[in-house]
Design a protein around this motif. Structure first.
Motif, PDB file in Angstrom:
ATOM      1  N   ARG A  51       0.810  -1.215   0.000  1.00 38.22           N
ATOM      2  CA  ARG A  51       0.000   0.000   0.000  1.00 38.22           C
ATOM      3  C   ARG A  51       0.844   1.266   0.000  1.00 38.22           C
ATOM      4  N   ASN A  52       1.958   1.231   0.706  1.00 35.59           N
ATOM      5  CA  ASN A  52       2.720   2.459   0.908  1.00 35.59           C
ATOM      6  C   ASN A  52       4.109   2.435   0.284  1.00 35.59           C
ATOM      7  N   ARG A  72       1.556   8.879   3.603  1.00 36.55           N
ATOM      8  CA  ARG A  72       0.408   8.303   2.884  1.00 36.55           C
ATOM      9  C   ARG A  72      -0.629   7.756   3.867  1.00 36.55           C
ATOM     10  N   ARG A  76      -4.740   9.021   4.647  1.00 37.80           N
ATOM     11  CA  ARG A  76      -5.939   8.177   4.543  1.00 37.80           C
ATOM     12  C   ARG A  76      -6.761   8.146   5.824  1.00 37.80           C
ATOM     13  N   LYS A  77      -6.253   8.718   6.899  1.00 35.41           N
ATOM     14  CA  LYS A  77      -6.900   8.573   8.205  1.00 35.41           C
ATOM     15  C   LYS A  77      -8.176   9.388   8.399  1.00 35.41           C
ATOM     16  N   LYS A  81     -15.119   9.368   5.711  1.00 28.17           N
ATOM     17  CA  LYS A  81     -14.788   9.456   4.295  1.00 28.17           C
ATOM     18  C   LYS A  81     -16.079   9.555   3.487  1.00 28.17           C
TER      19      LYS A  81
END
Length: 343
Positions: A51-52, A72, A76-77, A81
């Motif tokens: 993912r990172n 990154r 996303r945190k 969302k």
């Protein structure tokens, strides 16, 4: 040796752990080894790198830079969302329209895939609809639309075990264990499950009948009450309107309203079978249908106010809904096919 971090244990990887991953990758350590050192699952380390990390062009080698990976992850945190429904007005309008028609989220999701097979942006899982209704702060669907769900609840509740009931009749009952095998496999139409839904103060009721093969619903009008003689006469009137091939058997719980079941069987030539005490799953189709009917006849309301025409309209609406268990045919369509095959 296991590596500890000053920030303490966390569900998410921390920056110090990401630095350790990068150092050990340069030393050619395996993911299992790194995971053991950090006290993490190997799948956590593998997923973190995918993912990172960055895959070098034309190769299968991952470059993993811990500070970039942390940035990154931080990006996303933020919550909440935006959901798929909130980002697509056409999808939101479709879902709202069908919720107002009392379709279930699963029915809506299935029809979306049928009507828009080549538009993945119009496909959602039913859980997405539930979250758009129940989760605070999203505003993707109007909160009041939760009232259109079969439960009418604005929040979820866990399932509870049913309270066991004592037998109310001990004479002349034929138990469900003696029911013919053809009833259990749902291959032959004409076998029904029945029950009552009760109104405010136990003073009113509506009878519900569900055909096992097609899930076709018939509602029994009980304007004068639910004493055994009244239930017997109302069931006879309702069943007498059915063609002969749809009058084979009736499965009921051990409610005292069926005390005159022998007289019903004599009048209609339908055998009556009784469930074991506290075993509603033995009439699963009927229990499910009663839940659907509570959208139209909420608990705590007076059911006397609904006339025969209103009951017929509700039954017609249910029989016109596509059902997952019928491969998305409606009960009316499935029953017509079964009758055509039988004839």
């Amino acid at each position: 040796m296991r590596v500890s971090t000053t920030a303490g244990p966390s569900r998410c990887l921390q920056e110090a752990e990401r630095i350790h991953i990068a150092d050990r990758l340069r030393e050619k350590a395996s993911m299992r080894t790194i995971a053991a050192e950090l006290g993490r699952s190997p799948s956590t380390i593998s997923r973190e790198i995918r993912r990172n990390g960055v895959l070098y062009a034309g190769s299968k080698v991952w470059a993993y830079r811990p500070h970039a990976a942390q940035a990154r992850a931080d990006a996303r945190k933020p919550r909440p969302k935006p959901g798929k429904i909130g980002q697509n007005p056409a999808l939101a309008n479709f879902v709202q329209e069908h919720l107002e028609r009392r379709w279930s989220p699963e029915q809506i999701c299935r029809i979306l895939r049928i009507r828009f097979p080549d538009r993945p942006e119009m496909h959602v899982a039913h859980e997405t609809i539930y979250q758009a209704l129940y989760l605070q702060g999203r505003g993707e669907l109007r909160r009041d639309l939760a009232r259109a769900l079969r439960t009418g609840r604005t929040m979820r509740r866990p399932h509870r075990q049913s309270t066991r009931r004592q037998p109310r009749m001990s004479k002349d009952m034929v138990m469900i264990s003696e029911r013919p095998a053809e009833v259990a496999d749902r291959a032959i139409p004409g076998h029904w499950e029945g029950d009552l839904i009760i109104g405010k103060g136990h003073g009113s009721a509506i009878g519900t009948l569900v055909e096992r093969s097609s899930r076709f619903v018939a509602l029994v009008h009980l304007p004068d009450g639910r004493r055994p003689a009244q239930v017997r006469d109302a069931l006879i009137r309702t069943v007498s309107t059915l063609p002969a091939q749809l009058r084979r058997s009736l499965t009921w719980d051990q409610g005292s309203e069926m005390h005159l079941h022998k007289e019903f069987s004599t009048a209609t030539d339908m055998a009556v079978y009784f469930c074991d005490p506290g075993s509603p799953w033995q009439r699963g189709s009927n229990e499910n249908t009663n839940g659907l009917l509570r959208q139209y006849f909420p608990k705590g309301t007076d059911l006397h106010r609904h006339n025969r025409e209103e009951l017929d309209a509700v039954a017609a609406e249910l029989n016109g809904r596509p059902r997952k268990t019928l491969d998305w045919e409606t009960p009316a369509e499935r029953l017509a096919k079964l009758l055509a095959t039988a004839s």
